[in-house]
Every structure is written in structure tokens, then in C-alpha cells.
Design an enzyme around this catalytic site. Structure first.
Site: not given
Length: 311
Positions: A172, A253, A285
Site C-alpha cells: 500500500s 482492491d 486491499h
């Protein structure tokens, strides 16, 4: 004192944080964070199940930046392992390698891939505006590199890390930092470590519209012309350190397409390396952190392990 300073908010960015009138920052406690122990600190020491040892080290007394080190089970004297430099996710404003959710993932990675891992606890926004997280992370890489000759301040890095096989990895926001560090390493000719490749998990990069939370945390950003957020505008992209990159995305995601676009950007950049791509189906995600019992974690871990161990 105006009592409203403690109850009125000026900015709210769920599920990350809100800002009160007096300037106080409060991070949300979401059910996901509570369920995964995302707010709980994991102790260091020996993990009895895997044999992985961990400890915390100070990277910079001036900034307060520290890191958590993981060493896999040692089977003999003078054993050296590939080194993974990890940067955690959390929207640049949450998370720490000391937290249970990240610690457990890194113990697993250290054990499965048989690698030394150092995960950097960079300073978080909004208290420390971006790009401080990136600057801390780059400074940490330089500190880590000082151990390449076996004479650095941290004995575990001197003794166990093979600086001929170094990887940078993150998820991320941490994947965004990985990209930044790899480009900096290549553009500046970082001496010492041989960075073989980067692992980019569920990456965050800028989208087609302004992100209000990023705008708040990164007031000096150049917007769509900012190379930290938009790699395609970075003049140094082709100089990125390493000979290979693994980009991993998840089917459900919302950031998936940014990971796909990053692959295409790299392929068009003139960077002289190979780009691998892996998609986890029917997952969202950061699922490997939020739902570590998912049957999709194993295949993802295998792809990362193979990436590290293949020449």
C-alpha cells in the site's frame, strides 16, 4: 479555553484519522483494526513456531526513527541470508512494524523466504507532513547500507545479512515508499548494497482525481506532476535500482488499476529490468494482513518467496 476545540472537527478522513479544532489528531479504531490487532504492539524475541528472532533498533536518535529486525532460524555458524528492507502500509498515517498485524506477516515472510528483514518505523502523517515518511525511509536505507562492509552499528545486520542480495518490499503506502527508495538508490548510486529487486504489494499511487487526504497530509505536493505520487512523471524512473520488480494486486482492491498502471509505466520507462505481475482473485486491499487465514495468502507468499530466491 474554547471547549469546542476538543469536540469540533475541522477535517475527517475515515477510516484513517480526524482533526479537531484545537489541532489534536485522533485515529479511527475500525472493526478491522480491532479484529486484526492492528493497534496492538507485538513483543520481540523468539517466535517458538518458526524459530524467527526479532528485536528493535534505533535508526536515528535525532528523528526518533527506529526499526524492527527479523532473523530466520539459524542452522550453522557464518550463515548469511538475503536482506529485505520493508516499509509498512497504512495510508502514510497508520501502522508500525511493531504492531501485531505487520509483525506476524513479517515473521511468516522471514521464515518462508529464509531472509533477514528490517522494517522501518518511519514518522507518520499528519503530525509529520509528507514527504517526511519518504525522507525517513531513504535515510534508513542509507543507515542500513552502512552495514554493507560488516562494520555498521547493528550486529545482526553485520552478522546475518547478505548485502549482495538486497530487496525492498512494502504494501500500500509502503509500496509507494519502496518505489521512491529504489529510484533514489539508483539515481544517487547508493554504495554498498546490491539491490536485486522490489516487491510492490497492493500499491498506492496517485489517481486521476485529487485525493483530499493526501492533499492534507502532503501540502507541498506538486499534484499530478509530483513524482512521488505519479511515477510516470519522474525523470529518474529509468534509473531505478534493481533488475526485477514484482507487482501484486488484488481483484477486489479499489487500487488494483493503479498497480496495473504502475506495471505499464515501468515497462515504458526505459528501465532495464523485468516486471512480474500477480493477482489474488476474490480478495481486497491488504487481505494478507487483514485476513491472514485466507487460502489466498499461501499462493501470494509463494510468489514472493520464489521472487526472492530465484536468480
Amino acid at each position: 479555553m474554547d471547549s469546542s476545540t476538543n469536540i469540533e472537527t475541522t477535517h475527517e478522513f475515515p477510516p484513517f484519522f480526524k482533526i479537531y479544532k484545537g489541532g489534536r489528531v485522533e485515529r479511527y479504531m475500525t472493526p478491522e483494526r480491532a479484529a486484526t490487532g492492528g493497534h496492538l504492539r507485538a513483543p520481540t524475541g523468539l517466535d517458538s513456531e518458526t524459530g524467527v528472532q526479532s528485536k528493535d533498533v534505533v535508526v536515528s536518535p535525532d528523528s526518533g526513527v527506529s526499526a524492527r529486525l527479523f532473523v530466520p532460524k539459524i542452522n550453522g555458524p557464518d550463515q548469511k541470508f538475503p536482506l529485505v528492507v520493508h516499509y509498512h502500509g497504512g495510508g502514510f498515517c497508520l501502522g508500525s512494524p511493531f504492531m501485531k498485524v505487520f509483525h506476524n506477516f513479517l515473521v511468516s515472510l522471514a521464515s518462508e523466504a529464509n531472509v533477514v528483514i528490517i522494517s522501518v518505523d518511519y514518522r507518520l502523517a499528519p503530525e509529520h507532513a509528507l514527504p517526511i515518511a519518504h525522507e525517513d525511509s531513504w535515510a534508513a536505507m542509507q543507515w542500513i547500507s552502512a552495514h554493507s562492509n560488516g562494520q555498521g552499528p547493528e550486529p545482526w545486520l553485520n552478522q546475518y545479512a547478505d548485502f549482495g542480495r538486497v530487496f525492498v518490499a512494502g504494501e500500500s503506502a509502503g509500496a509507494n515508499i519502496v518505489h521512491y527508495v529504489a529510484v533514489q538508490a539508483g539515481a544517487t548510486g547508493l554504495a554498498g548494497p546490491n539491490i536485486v529487486g522490489s516487491i510492490i504489494l497492493h500499491p498506492y499511487f496517485g489517481g486521476k482525481e485529487n485525493d483530499k487526504m493526501i492533499d492534507y497530509m502532503y501540502p507541498t505536493s506538486a499534484g499530478f506532476k509530483d513524482p512521488i505520487l505519479y511515477p510516470e512523471v519522474d525523470p529518474n524512473l529509468s534509473k531505478m535500482a534493481g533488475k526485477k520488480v514484482l507487482v501484486c494486486v488484488a481483484e477486489k482492491d479499489g487500487l488494483k488499476e493503479r498497480g496495473v498502471s504502475y506495471c505499464e509505466t515501468l515497462k515504458k520507462s526505459g528501465w532495464n529490468g523485468t516486471v512480474g505481475f500477480f493477482e489474488s482473485e476474490e480478495e481486497g486491499h491488504g487481505f494478507f494482513l487483514l485476513n491472514p487465514s485466507s487460502d489466498k495468502v499461501g499462493p501470494l507468499m509463494k510468489v514472493m518467496v520464489d521472487f526472492i530466491n530465484q536468480n
